[in-house]
Scaffold this active site. Structure first.
Site, mmCIF file in Angstrom:
data_model
loop_
_atom_site.group_PDB
_atom_site.id
_atom_site.type_symbol
_atom_site.label_atom_id
_atom_site.label_comp_id
_atom_site.label_asym_id
_atom_site.label_seq_id
_atom_site.Cartn_x
_atom_site.Cartn_y
_atom_site.Cartn_z
ATOM 1 N N CYS B 27 -1.240 -22.727 33.033
ATOM 2 C CA CYS B 27 -1.381 -22.697 31.580
ATOM 3 C C CYS B 27 -0.004 -22.662 30.903
ATOM 4 O O CYS B 27 0.986 -22.273 31.520
ATOM 5 C CB CYS B 27 -2.217 -21.486 31.148
ATOM 6 S SG CYS B 27 -1.328 -19.907 31.243
ATOM 7 N N CYS B 30 2.105 -19.378 31.161
ATOM 8 C CA CYS B 30 2.711 -19.150 32.481
ATOM 9 C C CYS B 30 3.875 -20.104 32.692
ATOM 10 O O CYS B 30 4.872 -19.760 33.333
ATOM 11 C CB CYS B 30 1.669 -19.296 33.584
ATOM 12 S SG CYS B 30 0.580 -17.847 33.697
ATOM 13 N N CYS B 119 -6.233 -21.143 34.300
ATOM 14 C CA CYS B 119 -4.888 -21.203 34.867
ATOM 15 C C CYS B 119 -4.886 -20.734 36.308
ATOM 16 O O CYS B 119 -5.490 -19.701 36.638
ATOM 17 C CB CYS B 119 -3.938 -20.333 34.040
ATOM 18 S SG CYS B 119 -2.272 -20.189 34.728
ATOM 19 N N CYS B 122 -2.435 -17.221 36.262
ATOM 20 C CA CYS B 122 -2.837 -15.970 35.604
ATOM 21 C C CYS B 122 -4.345 -15.781 35.552
ATOM 22 O O CYS B 122 -4.831 -14.760 35.087
ATOM 23 C CB CYS B 122 -2.262 -15.888 34.185
ATOM 24 S SG CYS B 122 -3.005 -17.040 33.016
ATOM 25 N N ASP B 354 -12.811 42.428 36.473
ATOM 26 C CA ASP B 354 -14.098 42.322 37.149
ATOM 27 C C ASP B 354 -15.242 42.245 36.149
ATOM 28 O O ASP B 354 -15.083 42.556 34.970
ATOM 29 C CB ASP B 354 -14.312 43.547 38.051
ATOM 30 C CG ASP B 354 -13.391 43.530 39.261
ATOM 31 O OD1 ASP B 354 -13.196 44.605 39.861
ATOM 32 O OD2 ASP B 354 -12.869 42.442 39.590
#
Lengths: 171, 539
Positions: B27, B30, B119, B122, B354
């Site tokens: 793509c 990228c 793509c 990616c 306690d």
């Protein structure tokens, strides 16, 4: 909180008994079982060592050539390294001045947490306060066995019946 | 818009890489990454525009200095001019007409008008998964979760096979660069996650109406997965077996870290043997498995008084059965949980008492961590109101000085547990009778050293040890022949009950040994916990 009939240290303990251990007459023990599983091994009132006239000569935690209860060392929450005890494992040997020797037995299975060193330095408290300061040992049963350990022991009521029987048979 | 060619973002030397990557199914974003383009604004351009620009770039040759102007899409005349310039035998389709984009094949041309091809590097992360529809979906989920926040930090988890594909693309590009006698520094390549955040942060910020801030306590996290390619990492396990530890709880062995480690170790030749270069084009995008929101914990501190002798600190449950109703922590926390709308809480206090012990005086400091609260902003007034609500709801406990504190402040409270003194009042019974004179000497004893073995009542869960503890002062109050009250000031960590009854002689000295009697403790109250935290408010 209510006022205690006995000392407050024993409030949360249930008393269990073993009578005539190893066939020896009146050698009775009382196991104090806490609600958290911890057990304290003590002499029962009927034990010969607690009868009037008996003087303790010596207390020995060396129960065999290789084993001294004094060398018991535990570490961590799970008490690793503890000597493991079965019902008839000896905890200590006590001799009285009249020449008698008594073996104190564990009465339950579990890990030995500690033995009472105070009675070594002050044997009198064993006879004066056998159910508290004069205790013999503290034992921690395995978690899975914590309920079943009492199967081999007598309840307070059952023990009282044993005492009555003894009284009747001797009279 | 025409920044690609007008700025020196993509230059001539990038051309072969751009062409190669575009043709193999990568793509535009990228592509920009692998060309080391670091202009954030460029990545934020809409996908369609970027794709157009990349293709334009490929068509333009060096002579085209008078390039496309910034905001107008190519005027038709210019486009035609470009086509003529690039025309060649390949440019003609079977009808003899010139295709608009001569450099890519038929398939992708058709794609331009229909669905976008996923793509191969990616897997859609820098395509649809950073654009407006996805952002809207994420924000919808965030808003419906109904959190109070003033900023956010966005974290994204990417499927590990992306690293593998990135490596394959890198090797492809490196190969091509070598052919041209150029070099490409791996570190100059823009990281996928970084580019993703450049694109998505401003959109999230706009949609949510708050800024992105790395230190924000409010985290929005998205986990992406790509089941289609999950097996792609598997070859790494045979190539670098020691990088992959056995899986716990059925989780995948192929964690991001393990995959990255293996990719570092594996030799280039081995990688290329097992993984296609260029990476194959997938059918599907990544899917967002979950959008999770999490707010950092808030801390509420205060001091509590305990007036019941029948209330444990924490729930008392044995074998699934509750032994005693309620607990200090539940009585305090339940209202806070409701107001702050938290997932859970962690209660801690400066020591504890306690079940059968009361806490009087100023009370005991406590702090509650409220985990993942939906509401985080409370005014001092609102906190006062909360305090009142808690106090109205129970007479067994009361709280004061309720306030918001930081995590660091908790340390002060814990230090109080170990270092600060406490004062107590104990009601003591003795077996043998006592007179006033028998107990008055206790008042004169200062700094009494005790040796306390781990009490039998806690010995099942604590290690066996001897603790040295100091009783600083004592004050006795005679009641009758078998009772007296004792006030004590002690070191932190002293077992008071055991000091009174002696715990089978395992606490020495003890009241019994001091008085030469058998003693028992009937009642115990904590009179004060001497820690000056949290700050006192005027309640």
């Amino acid at each position: 909180m209510a006022a205690a009939a006995r000392g407050g240290a024993e409030r949360y303990f249930t008393r269990w008994y073993k009578a005539d251990v190893k066939g020896r007459p009146c050698e009775d023990f009382c196991v104090l079982q806490h609600s958290n599983r911890i057990c304290v091994i003590t002499l029962a009132e009927a034990h010969p060592l607690l009868q009037s006239g008996k003087t303790i000569k010596s207390i020995n935690y060396q129960i065999s050539a290789n084993c001294s209860r004094l060398q018991n060392k535990v570490s961590g929450k799970s008490k690793r390294g503890a000597q493991f005890l079965t019902e008839l494992a000896p905890l200590c040997r006590i001799s009285s001045s009249d020449g008698e020797e008594y073996t104190i037995y564990s009465c339950i299975r579990g890990r030995l947490i500690e033995v009472n060193e105070n009675i070594l330095s002050n044997p009198a408290i064993l006879q004066e306060k056998p159910s508290t300061e004069g205790y013999i040992a503290v034992v921690l049963p395995k978690f899975e066995e914590s309920k079943s350990i009492t199967q081999g022991l007598l309840t307070q009521k059952e023990y009282e019946e044993v005492l009555v029987k003894r009284l009747n048979s001797s009279s | 818009m025409g920044e690609l060619s007008s700025m020196s973002s993509l230059t001539e030397k990038d051309r072969p890489i751009v062409e190669l990557l575009l043709n193999t199914g990568t793509c535009p974003r990228c592509i920009l990454r692998f060309c080391c383009v670091a202009s954030q604004t460029l990545y934020r351009c809409p996908y369609k525009d970027l794709m157009k620009e990349v293709k334009e770039f490929l068509k333009n040759n060096q002579e085209k200095e008078d390039t496309v102007c910034c905001d107008v899409v190519d005027p038709p005349c210019k486009r035609i001019r470009l086509e003529h310039a690039e025309e060649g035998p390949d440019d003609l389709n079977h009808n003899g007409a010139v295709q608009q984009i001569p450099l890519v094949n038929d398939e992708t041309t058709a794609m331009e008008n229909s669905a976008v091809k996923v793509c191969n590097v990616c897997l859609g992360i820098l395509q649809e998964l950073c654009e407006v529809d996805f952002v809207k979906k994420v924000c919808q989920k965030v808003n419906s979760a109904d959190y109070q926040f003033t900023s956010f930090v966005f974290s994204v988890s990417l499927p590990p096979q992306l690293s593998v594909r990135e490596r394959a693309a890198w090797l492809l590009v490196k190969q091509e660069m070598r052919k041209l006698g150029l070099s490409l520094a791996k570190d100059d390549i823009v990281q996928l996650k970084e580019a993703y955040k450049w694109i998505i942060h401003p959109q999230l910020s706009e949609e949510l109406g708050v800024p992105a801030d790395g230190k924000s306590l409010f985290e929005v996290s998205v986990v992406f997965a790509h089941p289609e390619t999950d097996e792609e990492c598997h070859f790494l396990a045979t190539a670098c077996p020691d990088c992959f530890k056995p899986a716990k709880n059925k989780q995948s062995v192929f964690t991001r870290m393990a995959v990255l480690k293996a990719l570092e170790k594996i030799k280039e030749e081995d990688f290329l043997k097992h993984f296609p270069c260029p990476p194959s084009s997938p059918k599907n995008l990544c899917v967002a498995l979950e959008v999770q929101c999490n707010n950092g914990a808030v801390f509420v501190a205060g001091r509590y008084n305990k007036y019941s002798r029948n209330l444990p600190q924490t729930p008392w449950i044995i074998d699934g059965e509750r032994k005693l109703e309620s607990s200090v922590e539940e009585l305090i926390s339940e209202h806070l949980m409701a107001e702050f709308k938290a997932d859970s809480f962690n209660f801690s206090s400066s020591g504890r008492e306690d079940v059968d012990v009361r806490t009087l005086g100023n009370g005991r400091p406590f702090a509650i961590e409220l985990v993942n609260p939906r509401r985080i902003h409370f005014t001092a007034e609102e906190m006062k109101g909360l305090q009142q609500t808690i106090n109205n709801s129970s007479d067994k406990i009361q709280v004061r000085d309720l306030q918001l504190v930081t995590r660091e402040a908790i340390g002060r409270m814990k230090e109080g547990e170990e270092e600060k003194t406490k004062t107590y009042s104990a009601l003591i019974w003795t077996d043998k009778a006592i007179q006033k004179e028998d107990i008055s000497f206790l008042d004169d004893i200062k700094e009494l050293k005790l040796d306390q073995k781990t009490p039998l009542r806690v010995l099942h869960r604590r290690p066996l040890a001897v603790r040295c503890r100091i009783i600083h002062t004592m004050k006795s109050e005679y009641i009758d022949e078998h009772h007296f009250r004792l006030h004590l000031k002690t070191q932190a960590g002293t077992y008071i009950k055991e000091f009174v009854h002696g715990d089978f002689g395992r606490t020495k000295p003890n009241i019994g040994s001091l008085l030469n009697r058998t003693a028992d403790i009937l009642e115990l109250d904590v009179e004060s916990v001497d820690v000056d935290w949290p700050p006192t408010l005027d309640n």
